[in-house]
Motif scaffolding. Structure first.
Motif, mmCIF file in Angstrom:
data_model
loop_
_atom_site.group_PDB
_atom_site.id
_atom_site.type_symbol
_atom_site.label_atom_id
_atom_site.label_comp_id
_atom_site.label_asym_id
_atom_site.label_seq_id
_atom_site.Cartn_x
_atom_site.Cartn_y
_atom_site.Cartn_z
ATOM 1 N N GLU A 386 43.351 43.687 23.116
ATOM 2 C CA GLU A 386 42.645 44.332 24.228
ATOM 3 C C GLU A 386 41.139 44.169 24.090
ATOM 4 O O GLU A 386 40.444 43.863 25.045
ATOM 5 C CB GLU A 386 43.016 45.822 24.272
ATOM 6 C CG GLU A 386 42.491 46.544 25.500
ATOM 7 C CD GLU A 386 42.983 47.979 25.562
ATOM 8 O OE1 GLU A 386 42.137 48.887 25.648
ATOM 9 O OE2 GLU A 386 44.207 48.177 25.488
ATOM 10 N N ALA A 563 37.821 42.347 39.102
ATOM 11 C CA ALA A 563 39.123 41.849 38.646
ATOM 12 C C ALA A 563 38.986 40.688 37.666
ATOM 13 O O ALA A 563 39.937 40.361 36.955
ATOM 14 C CB ALA A 563 39.963 41.413 39.847
ATOM 15 N N PHE A 567 40.626 42.325 30.610
ATOM 16 C CA PHE A 567 41.361 43.432 29.997
ATOM 17 C C PHE A 567 42.868 43.149 30.024
ATOM 18 O O PHE A 567 43.663 44.029 30.329
ATOM 19 C CB PHE A 567 41.048 44.742 30.731
ATOM 20 C CG PHE A 567 39.624 45.205 30.547
ATOM 21 C CD1 PHE A 567 39.257 45.940 29.424
ATOM 22 C CD2 PHE A 567 38.647 44.882 31.480
ATOM 23 C CE1 PHE A 567 37.946 46.358 29.255
ATOM 24 C CE2 PHE A 567 37.332 45.295 31.320
ATOM 25 C CZ PHE A 567 36.976 46.034 30.196
ATOM 26 N N ASN A 568 43.234 41.898 29.748
ATOM 27 C CA ASN A 568 44.640 41.471 29.869
ATOM 28 C C ASN A 568 45.182 41.791 31.265
ATOM 29 O O ASN A 568 46.347 42.169 31.423
ATOM 30 C CB ASN A 568 45.516 42.134 28.793
ATOM 31 C CG ASN A 568 45.342 41.462 27.439
ATOM 32 O OD1 ASN A 568 44.987 40.290 27.358
ATOM 33 N ND2 ASN A 568 45.591 42.201 26.377
ATOM 34 N N ASN A 569 44.325 41.628 32.247
ATOM 35 C CA ASN A 569 44.649 41.965 33.638
ATOM 36 C C ASN A 569 44.909 40.700 34.452
ATOM 37 O O ASN A 569 44.246 40.415 35.438
ATOM 38 C CB ASN A 569 43.516 42.794 34.272
ATOM 39 C CG ASN A 569 42.137 42.177 34.057
ATOM 40 O OD1 ASN A 569 41.885 41.522 33.051
ATOM 41 N ND2 ASN A 569 41.237 42.391 34.996
ATOM 42 N N ARG A 585 44.788 38.201 39.341
ATOM 43 C CA ARG A 585 43.902 39.052 38.548
ATOM 44 C C ARG A 585 43.793 40.400 39.252
ATOM 45 O O ARG A 585 43.798 40.462 40.482
ATOM 46 C CB ARG A 585 42.493 38.438 38.438
ATOM 47 C CG ARG A 585 42.427 37.046 37.855
ATOM 48 C CD ARG A 585 42.930 36.978 36.405
ATOM 49 N NE ARG A 585 42.406 38.031 35.559
ATOM 50 C CZ ARG A 585 41.179 38.044 34.991
ATOM 51 N NH1 ARG A 585 40.363 37.032 35.199
ATOM 52 N NH2 ARG A 585 40.787 39.044 34.233
ATOM 53 N N ASP A 587 41.897 44.507 39.094
ATOM 54 C CA ASP A 587 40.902 45.409 38.519
ATOM 55 C C ASP A 587 41.635 46.438 37.665
ATOM 56 O O ASP A 587 42.479 47.179 38.177
ATOM 57 C CB ASP A 587 40.132 46.089 39.658
ATOM 58 C CG ASP A 587 38.998 46.983 39.152
ATOM 59 O OD1 ASP A 587 39.002 47.340 37.959
ATOM 60 O OD2 ASP A 587 38.121 47.329 39.963
ATOM 61 N N HIS A 588 41.352 46.480 36.365
ATOM 62 C CA HIS A 588 42.117 47.371 35.486
ATOM 63 C C HIS A 588 41.825 48.835 35.777
ATOM 64 O O HIS A 588 42.599 49.704 35.404
ATOM 65 C CB HIS A 588 41.866 47.035 34.015
ATOM 66 C CG HIS A 588 40.556 47.514 33.477
ATOM 67 N ND1 HIS A 588 39.347 47.046 33.930
ATOM 68 C CD2 HIS A 588 40.274 48.435 32.514
ATOM 69 C CE1 HIS A 588 38.366 47.653 33.273
ATOM 70 N NE2 HIS A 588 38.894 48.492 32.422
ATOM 71 N N HIS A 589 40.710 49.130 36.473
ATOM 72 C CA HIS A 589 40.430 50.515 36.892
ATOM 73 C C HIS A 589 41.159 50.843 38.189
ATOM 74 O O HIS A 589 41.584 51.981 38.391
ATOM 75 C CB HIS A 589 38.921 50.718 37.083
ATOM 76 C CG HIS A 589 38.137 50.664 35.808
ATOM 77 N ND1 HIS A 589 38.382 51.516 34.749
ATOM 78 C CD2 HIS A 589 37.120 49.853 35.425
ATOM 79 C CE1 HIS A 589 37.530 51.230 33.764
ATOM 80 N NE2 HIS A 589 36.766 50.234 34.147
ATOM 81 N N PRO A 591 44.132 48.974 39.910
ATOM 82 C CA PRO A 591 45.109 47.874 39.897
ATOM 83 C C PRO A 591 45.519 47.373 41.278
ATOM 84 O O PRO A 591 46.018 46.255 41.408
ATOM 85 C CB PRO A 591 46.307 48.477 39.157
ATOM 86 C CG PRO A 591 45.727 49.562 38.313
ATOM 87 C CD PRO A 591 44.588 50.126 39.110
ATOM 88 N N ARG A 594 43.365 43.292 43.940
ATOM 89 C CA ARG A 594 43.847 42.094 43.266
ATOM 90 C C ARG A 594 43.270 40.824 43.892
ATOM 91 O O ARG A 594 42.928 40.802 45.069
ATOM 92 C CB ARG A 594 45.378 42.043 43.322
ATOM 93 C CG ARG A 594 46.041 43.233 42.661
ATOM 94 C CD ARG A 594 47.549 43.108 42.644
ATOM 95 N NE ARG A 594 48.133 43.097 43.972
ATOM 96 C CZ ARG A 594 49.415 42.845 44.228
ATOM 97 N NH1 ARG A 594 50.235 42.582 43.224
ATOM 98 N NH2 ARG A 594 49.872 42.860 45.459
#
Length: 653
Positions: A386, A563, A567-569, A585, A587-589, A591, A594
């Protein structure tokens, strides 16, 4: 090993240090906090590597002394930067970072002129600059700067320490990260340590792998591969002055350092911290896979090499925690991932590693116009940690090695030997209908294997197309260059451009007239930038303008797109079309926000049936817009159309 024992030893070591260190206790408060937090791990690692030695405590004391002194020499400004990065510990995973690697001599002539080119990086959007080796090297036996004869002296052919300080200051003002190399595995035979060893000094002979006769070298050779079989066969060189054999894995003038000697580790840690204190934000650790030699093995990727890197990282966390490490480990995909470290989340060795697998797979897709191996190879690439990231690149100063896994080649429907032979022939221009102008590097007569040299523009066909004046082929080559860059900018990680690619620099054949370089085809893609030609980036209608402007736009959009942070996203998409490569891809905040990245590697228009995206839910909630063009994609009969070598960064609104 109880923690109390290690801390008891630490207290004993600190009490023995010079009194003036303790007089500056207030200044050292952050240092003591970090040392206390990391010492248990440092002691454990040092004991694993060197605990059997009689001088263990003495060497442990020297290690702590080195950390104290280097911390005390660190400027207030850099210490404040350390504190800020500790608070924002994911800072390097942001999509804001875009890098460029360059030789100072090739890019600007010297370091002083490089400092004056800082505005050029800002114009393009680059905010991480890797300056290739600048340390003192012998004339004629430099290996492109990787045969170092003095680890603390800049080669006067490129400049001075004051020039580097000027660069560090300029970069700092403009929020540009400075990346410098430290060559860990070996020194030049002209280094002071090697010279003292040749003069018979036993202390410095123990810094290297030196043997009286061929008995032990021959045992090593049974399992060690050759790195440069064409120019430097074997792994040992006879030294006439000593009348002994020296381990020289790379070239006969590069002596491998012996890290089973703790004095070598401490010396090299001191070197790393020296350059960190000169303002380096990131240190590229060269040839890390080779650090530990063990008879009966390939002497690559040994567990002890990883322990050494963990120890280096823990030590730097004490003295300069704001600094990152790049692992230069161009090894099999399953091995590359290990250089992040063994932790479940945090990189315990190097925060950054070269994504050589992606680079090689991209070139495969360009040659075959097929993404089967690209998709399969990336499926097989393990997830990174991570808090670690890839360095994604299309070209670099080195050759292109075709190091993807044989099992992946078979799964993609190819025979490994024949497929690699095809790629070598294709990129060296020997395959019918090839557009590439490359050169073979280190062709192995025994195996038929080779690597590939050449600039991006020449390998992508722009050199040939420009020579013939074929406008259609020129446009196609430019599209291929942008297609490749679209992927390193969106894949996840830090994209690393190679100097000259942004203005389509061709192969430099002048190296053939230089006796010091003519035997190494990699110099074909280590050019001197023509700054008059670079000015054409401002003139509409030129190739330079088209490429530079497109890359500048791509970089700007990347920085605005959350995105694209790492972050492994990301997850791959099966496009059901062997010419189209796709991934999503998010956005980890948030999701639900995309981006669908699609790339057409074919010379023909290709279609993506939107029904194949149904299981992802992509496109079901709104209209699609291409972030790069700002337009709606072409859709007919529920099929999305991509023109030859076109890419999309699709958002759903």
């Amino acid at each position: 090993m109880y923690e109390q024992i290690s801390h008891s030893l630490l207290n004993e070591i600190l009490s023995e240090l010079e009194p003036n260190i303790h007089e500056r206790r207030q200044e050292l408060q952050h240092f003591y906090t970090r040392l206390g937090a990391n010492f248990y791990a440092i002691h454990n690692l040092f004991e694993l590597l060197y605990g059997q030695r009689d001088d263990f405590k003495y060497q442990m004391t020297r290690l702590v002394e080195t950390l104290v002194k280097k911390y005390m020499n660190r400027s207030r400004k850099l210490k404040e930067l350390d504190l800020a990065r500790e608070k924002d510990h994911n800072w390097f995973l942001s999509q804001q970072w875009v890098g460029m690697a360059l030789y100072s001599a090739g890019f600007a002539g010297n370091l002083h002129n490089l400092a004056e080119k800082t505005a050029y990086f800002q114009e393009l959007g680059v905010n991480l600059v890797h300056i290739m080796p600048i340390l003192k090297c012998p004339v004629g036996k430099s290996d492109g700067g990787y045969a170092v004869s003095n680890f603390r002296e800049i080669d006067d052919r490129v400049g001075s320490l004051s020039d580097l300080q000027l660069i560090a200051d300029e970069f700092s003002k403009r929020d540009i990260l400075l990346v410098l190399d430290v060559v860990l595995n070996h020194t030049s035979e002209e280094h002071e340590w090697a010279q003292k060893a040749m003069a018979g000094d036993k202390k410095y002979q123990d810094y290297y792998y030196i043997f009286d006769n061929r008995e032990i070298p021959d045992m090593f050779e049974q399992s060690m591969p050759e790195v440069f079989p064409e120019s430097s066969p074997g792994n040992f060189t006879w030294n006439e002055a000593m009348q002994k054999w020296v381990m020289t894995v790379f070239h006969d003038y590069q002596w491998d350092l012996n890290y089973s000697n703790p004095a070598v580790f401490i010396e090299m840690l001191d070197v790393i911290l020296f350059w960190i204190n000169q303002g380096a934000d990131v240190i590229r650790l060269d040839a890390v896979a080779f650090l530990w030699k063990k008879m009966g093995t390939t002497c690559q990727n040994e567990r002890e090499a990883h322990l050494l890197l963990q120890l280096m990282k823990d030590c730097c966390q004490v003295a300069a925690p704001g600094t990152l490490f790049i692992a230069e480990a161009i090894v099999a995909p399953v091995e590359i991932i290990k250089y992040f470290g063994e932790d479940a989340i945090i990189a315990k060795e190097c925060e950054i590693a070269y994504n050589a697998t992606l680079m090689a797979l991209l070139w495969d897709a360009v040659a075959t116009q097929n993404v089967k191996l690209l998709h399969q190879g990336l499926k097989s690439l393990p997830d990174k940690l991570e808090r670690a990231t890839w360095l994604n690149y299309v070209r670099c100063h080195d050759d292109i090695g075709l190091g993807f896994d044989d099992a992946d080649i078979v799964a993609a429907g190819y025979e490994p030997f024949a497929h690699r032979r095809f790629l070598i022939e294709f990129y060296t221009g020997n395959y019918p209908s090839s557009f590439a102008s490359g050169a073979p590097f280190m062709r192995n007569g025994k195996t038929g294997d080779a690597r590939i040299s050449g600039s991006l523009a020449s390998l992508a066909g722009l050199e040939k197309a420009t020579r013939t004046g074929n406008e259609q082929e020129i446009a196609a080559a430019i599209d291929k260059i942008l297609l490749l860059h679209n992927l390193i900018l969106s894949f996840g990680g830090i994209p690393l451009l190679y100097y000259g690619d942004e203005i389509a620099t061709f192969n430099d054949y002048s190296y053939l007239n230089d006796p010091e370089k003519s035997g190494d085809s990699r110099w074909i893609h280590r050019p001197k930038i023509d700054w008059e030609r670079a000015e054409l980036r401002k003139k509409q209608g030129t190739i330079e303008y088209t490429l530079f402007t497109a890359l500048k736009k791509m970089i700007s959009i990347r920085k605005e797109t959350a995105a694209f942070a790492d972050f492994n996203n990301r997850y791959l998409v099966d496009t059901d079309n062997e010419h189209l490569f796709g991934f999503i891809r998010f956005d980890h905040h948030r999701p639900s926000e995309r981006i669908l990245v699609l790339s057409n590697f074919s010379t023909e228009p290709q279609f993506l049936d939107l029904q194949t995206l149904a299981h992802t839910g992509f496109g079901s909630s709104g209209q699609l817009t291409d972030l790069y063009s700002g337009k709606r994609p072409t859709i007919e009969d529920d099929k999305l159309i991509l023109q030859p070598f076109q890419f999309y960064w699709l958002n759903e609104y």
